[in-house]
Scaffold this active site. Sequence first.
Site, mmCIF file in Angstrom:
data_model
loop_
_atom_site.group_PDB
_atom_site.id
_atom_site.type_symbol
_atom_site.label_atom_id
_atom_site.label_comp_id
_atom_site.label_asym_id
_atom_site.label_seq_id
_atom_site.Cartn_x
_atom_site.Cartn_y
_atom_site.Cartn_z
ATOM 1 N N HIS A 93 0.813 -1.219 0.000
ATOM 2 C CA HIS A 93 0.000 0.000 0.000
ATOM 3 C C HIS A 93 0.854 1.280 0.000
ATOM 4 O O HIS A 93 1.774 1.411 0.805
ATOM 5 C CB HIS A 93 -0.892 -0.012 1.249
ATOM 6 C CG HIS A 93 -1.903 1.078 1.264
ATOM 7 N ND1 HIS A 93 -3.045 1.025 0.498
ATOM 8 C CD2 HIS A 93 -1.937 2.261 1.915
ATOM 9 C CE1 HIS A 93 -3.754 2.121 0.699
ATOM 10 N NE2 HIS A 93 -3.097 2.884 1.556
ATOM 11 N N VAL A 135 1.112 -2.096 5.487
ATOM 12 C CA VAL A 135 2.090 -2.039 4.395
ATOM 13 C C VAL A 135 1.722 -2.982 3.252
ATOM 14 O O VAL A 135 2.450 -3.058 2.270
ATOM 15 C CB VAL A 135 3.530 -2.381 4.855
ATOM 16 C CG1 VAL A 135 4.071 -1.341 5.795
ATOM 17 C CG2 VAL A 135 3.594 -3.784 5.452
ATOM 18 N N GLU A 136 0.613 -3.703 3.400
ATOM 19 C CA GLU A 136 0.250 -4.619 2.315
ATOM 20 C C GLU A 136 -1.034 -4.130 1.632
ATOM 21 O O GLU A 136 -0.983 -3.359 0.687
ATOM 22 C CB GLU A 136 0.179 -6.058 2.827
ATOM 23 C CG GLU A 136 1.583 -6.517 3.273
ATOM 24 C CD GLU A 136 1.694 -7.960 3.715
ATOM 25 O OE1 GLU A 136 0.699 -8.702 3.658
ATOM 26 O OE2 GLU A 136 2.806 -8.358 4.112
ATOM 27 N N MET A 137 -2.218 -4.515 2.130
ATOM 28 C CA MET A 137 -3.456 -4.136 1.428
ATOM 29 C C MET A 137 -4.269 -3.076 2.189
ATOM 30 O O MET A 137 -5.214 -2.507 1.632
ATOM 31 C CB MET A 137 -4.273 -5.388 1.155
ATOM 32 C CG MET A 137 -3.503 -6.346 0.235
ATOM 33 S SD MET A 137 -4.118 -8.041 0.247
ATOM 34 C CE MET A 137 -5.311 -7.981 -1.063
#
Length: 344
Positions: A93, A135-137
Site C-alpha cells: 500500500h 504495508v500490504e493491502m
Amino acid sequence: MKTMLSALLLAGAVSLPAGASADVLRDQALEIFKPLPSTVPAVKDNRITPDKIDLGKALFFDTRLSASGVFSCNSCHNLATGGDDNLETSIGHGWQKGPRNAPTVLNSVLNEAQFWDGRAEDLKAQAKGPIQAGVEMANKPALVEGTLKSMPAYVEAFGKAFPNEAAPVTFDNMAKAIEAFEATLLTPAPFDAWLNGDDEALSAEQKQGLALFMDKGCAACHSGVNVGGHGYYPFGVVEKPGANILPAGDKGRFAVTKTADDEYVYRASPLRNIALTAPYFHSGKVWDLQQAVGIMGTAQLGEELDEEEARLITAFLGSLTGTMPPVIYPVLPAETETTPRPSA
Ligand code: HEM
Ligand code: HEM
C-alpha cells in the site's frame, strides 16, 4: 552406516548394481521426506469443494480486497513467477516497502504454520493478515465485506460456496475460500517422481546433491513433505550471518513468543520451488541460490561447503521445482454503484 554408504556411493568408491544403490538412497530419503499427496489435502475446519475453490481463486486475484484497489494476493504471490514477487522485500500500500521477503504460496498448505516466524496457525488465519496490514493491502474487514456484498455475482458465489449459511458473505468465509484455493496449489516435482520409484527422474548430480543434503545435516531441519516448513531454529545456530543478511531489527519468532531464546529464530524454510523464488532469506538479501546454500553451511552447520558440494546441493534443490496446476485467470464480478471506491 547409512551415512557411510551414501558417502561411498558419492565418492564412487563402491559399485552396487544400479538399482540397488538407487534403492539405498531412496530408502534413506523416504525416512526423511515424503512425496506430495496426489490429491488436494484436507484442511482443518474447512471442507474443500469446487465452488469454494472457484470463489477463492477469484478472491486471490481481486485487487478490490485492498483499500487502494491496486493490490491482490497475486501482486506479491504471483502464480506466474513461482508464487512470490521476486523482490527483496514486498512493495505494498502506498508503495511502502515491507520488512520481509514474500514466501511462495505454492504448497503452503503443507506448512505446519505460516509466515517466516510461524505466527499464523493455518492459511485461513494467515489470509486475514495481509488484507489488514498497513504495508500490504491496508483494508478493514467491514469494508471488505461491503465491497463483496455490493457485487451480486460475489453474493451468489459465497452462497454456493457456503450453502446453508444465512449470511455467507463474511471476512472469515473469504479467508476460508482463499485457503481452499491455495490448497490446490501443489506442484509435483522430479523429486516426487523419484521418491515414488522413477530412477530416471533425478540426474546423477541431483542424486549426489541429495546424498550431501542428508549427510551434511541440511535435512535435519529441511525435511518432510515440504522439505522444511516446520520447526523453528536460530538463523545462525553456529555462526550468525552479518547484519546485511540478518538485520538486527527483525528478531523473528521472539515477536510471537516473547521468549529470549526465540530471538532471531525462524521457521526452517520450505524448499520446494526454491530455484524460482530468489531472493533468499527473510531479508531477501541473497539473490544466488548456491550462495544461499553456502551461507546455510556456515551459519547452521558450522561447515564451509566447498564449491563442488554447494553446486551439487543446488542441483538437488533444482529437482524440487514442480509443475504448477493450470490456473485459468478468473473473470471477476463487475463493481456496482454501491461498491466502495478505492482510497489513496
Ligand atoms: C506471507 C498468502 C497478500 C506479502 C504469506 C504466506 C501466505 C500468504 C500463505 C505465508 C507463506 C509461508 O509462510 O510460507 C497471501 C494471501 C494474500 C496475500 C492469501 C491475499 C489475501 C500479500 C500481499 C503482499 C504479501 C498483497 C505484499 C504487499 C507477504 C509477505 C509475507 C507473506 C512479505 C511474509 C511475511 C512474514 O513472514 O512476516 N502470504 N498473501 N502478501 N506475504 Fe502474502
Ligand atoms: C533457510 C538451504 C541447513 C534452518 C534456508 C534457505 C535455503 C536453505 C536455500 C532459504 C530459503 C528461502 O529463502 O526461502 C539449506 C541447506 C542446508 C541448510 C542447503 C545445508 C547445507 C539448515 C539447518 C537448519 C536450517 C541445519 C537448522 C538448524 C533454516 C532456517 C531458514 C533457512 C531457520 C530461514 C532463515 C531466514 O530467516 O531467512 N535454508 N539449509 N537450515 N534454513 Fe536452511
